[in-house]
Design an enzyme around this catalytic site. Structure first.
Site, PDB file in Angstrom:
ATOM      1  N   GLY A   1     -39.448  -9.764   0.137  1.00 33.77           N
ATOM      2  CA  GLY A   1     -40.416 -10.387  -0.633  1.00 33.77           C
ATOM      3  C   GLY A   1     -39.833 -11.004  -2.032  1.00 33.77           C
TER       4      GLY A   1
ATOM      5  CG  ASP B   1     -39.352 -10.612   7.795  1.00 29.78           C
ATOM      6  OD1 ASP B   1     -39.092  -9.758   8.534  1.00 29.78           O
ATOM      7  OD2 ASP B   1     -38.433 -10.995   7.014  1.00 29.78           O
TER       8      ASP B   1
ATOM      9  CE  LYS C   1     -27.804 -15.624   5.865  1.00 28.10           C
ATOM     10  NZ  LYS C   1     -28.229 -15.161   4.478  1.00 28.10           N
TER      11      LYS C   1
HETATM   12  C1  LIG Z   1     -31.769 -11.378   3.945  1.00 27.45           C
HETATM   13  S1  LIG Z   1     -33.426 -11.140   4.549  1.00 27.45           S
HETATM   14  C2  LIG Z   1     -34.366 -11.773   3.333  1.00 27.45           C
HETATM   15  C3  LIG Z   1     -34.548 -11.359   2.153  1.00 27.45           C
HETATM   16  C4  LIG Z   1     -35.432 -11.951   1.462  1.00 27.45           C
HETATM   17  N1  LIG Z   1     -35.291 -13.502   1.012  1.00 27.45           N
HETATM   18  C5  LIG Z   1     -35.738 -11.392  -0.047  1.00 27.45           C
HETATM   19  O1  LIG Z   1     -35.611 -11.985  -0.841  1.00 27.45           O
HETATM   20  O2  LIG Z   1     -36.494 -10.275  -0.215  1.00 27.45           O
HETATM   21  C6  LIG Z   1     -33.455 -11.528   5.816  1.00 27.45           C
HETATM   22  C7  LIG Z   1     -34.858 -11.381   6.717  1.00 27.45           C
HETATM   23  O3  LIG Z   1     -34.974 -12.126   7.608  1.00 27.45           O
HETATM   24  C8  LIG Z   1     -35.730 -11.414   8.582  1.00 27.45           C
HETATM   25  N2  LIG Z   1     -35.678 -12.358  10.135  1.00 27.45           N
HETATM   26  C9  LIG Z   1     -34.457 -12.386  10.637  1.00 27.45           C
HETATM   27  N3  LIG Z   1     -34.638 -13.151  11.890  1.00 27.45           N
HETATM   28  C10 LIG Z   1     -36.137 -13.434  11.783  1.00 27.45           C
HETATM   29  C11 LIG Z   1     -36.891 -14.115  12.688  1.00 27.45           C
HETATM   30  N4  LIG Z   1     -36.349 -14.713  13.774  1.00 27.45           N
HETATM   31  N5  LIG Z   1     -38.065 -14.340  12.279  1.00 27.45           N
HETATM   32  C12 LIG Z   1     -38.575 -13.692  11.131  1.00 27.45           C
HETATM   33  N6  LIG Z   1     -37.904 -12.832  10.250  1.00 27.45           N
HETATM   34  C13 LIG Z   1     -36.549 -12.896  10.601  1.00 27.45           C
HETATM   35  C14 LIG Z   1     -35.531  -9.989   8.649  1.00 27.45           C
HETATM   36  O4  LIG Z   1     -36.401  -9.166   9.172  1.00 27.45           O
HETATM   37  C15 LIG Z   1     -35.059  -9.821   7.319  1.00 27.45           C
HETATM   38  O5  LIG Z   1     -36.107  -9.469   6.542  1.00 27.45           O
END
Ligand SMILES: C[S@@+](CC[C@H](N)C(=O)[O-])C[C@H]1O[C@@H](n2cnc3c(N)ncnc32)[C@H](O)[C@@H]1O
Length: 366
Positions: A223, A240, A306
């Protein structure tokens, strides 16, 4: 002065060089880039004397992705005498810049340069006095006048030049200084905060980042990004499968959807912001973002792409071009900006703002 000094993230000098070479050529300012790996900067030398000045006026700084600051400089000043380092620097600027509004004595953003930064702070005081006496610098700070940059790459060794206030980074070393909020659920919160500072002019924050706006955060957990939106009194749909920080859920401003971000569709038509930090192939994210904007599901978007291991500039450019094409084909007029932020590592952050829609029946947006 016929060179452009570009500050960049350490390790991304090749990307910065590829970008400036391509974009300078588009502006008919031909030259070559000098790259020293891991130095944290790139030097672009123009063949024509006036081209460096022309470039910093006509090449929009906001369109550069891998560059944090863009400065016109002259030859490297070497072996500055320890007893008087001020005079050669002042001499180099006299007659070149007049009535500048600010002095920044800077270094590359590398571990090796940290020690030098202490010297820079001390050196700023006598240098400022000398530049004022020579008429290079105004007696007061002005954000409307050029900025003088002195860039130390080693003890006694610096580039000297200036940037233009309407086409530079307003931040010292091109890096906004942000403090990690202790109640934020993750460090990546600083990425979104930095993106706001870099992409949204301060005088538009109230309108575009103000209270009551609705936002969607794809890949939201735990979050950190949602925190930034909640802090600005927005209502957030956080998408998520993972858990959101309870402190955010307790605010009553967050709706948590345990869904796939690629399949989620907004139930409401009032979403202003789409933000996305899902770790995924750049092309998939880019396509998804374009779909949201073409379908009018959001007004502005900020997301990460990325970077691959190789050909990183090319990959980013291709994805941005693909988004641009999709938006145009969808009749959407948009402003697209991308930047490798200070808080970005192997990624870049993209901002897209819909300006208006040409599709019949779709509501026009300023
Ligand atoms: C880098 S983290 C995000 C961190 C967040 N922006 C923060 O500031 O706390 C990436 C997130 O993307 C989610 N994620 C990856 N692929 C996803 C998808 N297809 N649908 C929903 N969430 C996804 C992962 O579960 C992970 O929690």
């Amino acid at each position: 002065m016929n060179k452009i000094l570009l500050y960049c993230r350490q390790g991304f000098e090749k990307e910065c060089a590829a970008e400036i070479s391509a974009k300078a050529a588009e502006h008919q300012a031909f030259g070559f880039a000098r790259v020293k790996e891991d130095s944290g900067y790139v030097l672009y030398e123009c063949y024509q004397d006036d081209d460096a000045e022309k470039l910093i006026k006509t090449l929009p700084f906001s369109q550069l992705i891998f560059c944090r600051q863009m400065v016109v400089v002259g030859e490297l000043l070497r072996d500055l005498p320890p007893e008087d380092r001020v005079s050669p620097v002042t001499g180099m600027l006299t007659g070149v810049v007049e009535k500048a509004g600010e002095l920044r004595v800077e270094v590359p953003d590398t571990n090796e340069s940290k020690e030098l930064l202490k010297f820079c702070r001390k050196f700023t005081v006598p240098l400022r006095a000398s530049l004022r006496a020579a008429g290079v610098l105004l007696n007061y700070e002005s954000a409307k006048r050029p900025v003088v940059h002195v860039f130390f790459i080693a003890p006694g060794c610096c580039y000297v030049g200036y940037s233009l206030p309407e086409n530079n980074s307003t931040f010292f070393m091109g890096i906004p200084r942000l403090k990690f909020p202790s109640d934020a659920p993750s460090r990546s919160t600083l990425k979104l905060e930095e993106a706001f500072h870099v992409f949204i002019p301060a005088d538009e924050w109230e309108e575009r980042l103000g209270s009551g706006l609705y936002a969607v955060d794809l890949g939201a957990c735990p979050g950190g990004w949602t925190y930034q939106l909640v802090k600005r009194s927005m209502m957030v749909h956080a998408v998520d499968n993972g858990p959101m920080a309870p402190s955010l859920m307790d605010t009553g401003q967050v709706f948590h959807h345990r869904e796939d971000g690629f399949r989620y569709r907004p139930a409401r038509t009032n979403i202003y912001w789409l933000v996305c930090d899902m770790v995924e192939k750049p092309v998939r994210v880019a396509n998804l973002m374009a779909d949201w904007l073409v379908n009018g599901w959001c007004r502005e978007a900020i997301f990460n792409l990325k970077l691959p291991m190789k050909k990183r500039y090319e990959e980013v450019s291709q994805n941005l071009a693909m988004i641009d094409e999709k938006l145009k084909a969808g009749g959407v007029n948009a402003q697209i900006q991308a930047r490798q932020l200070y808080h970005d590592r192997e990624e870049v952050t993209v901002h897209i703002r819909r300006i208006w829609s040409a599709t019949p029946g779709r509501r026009d947006e300023r």
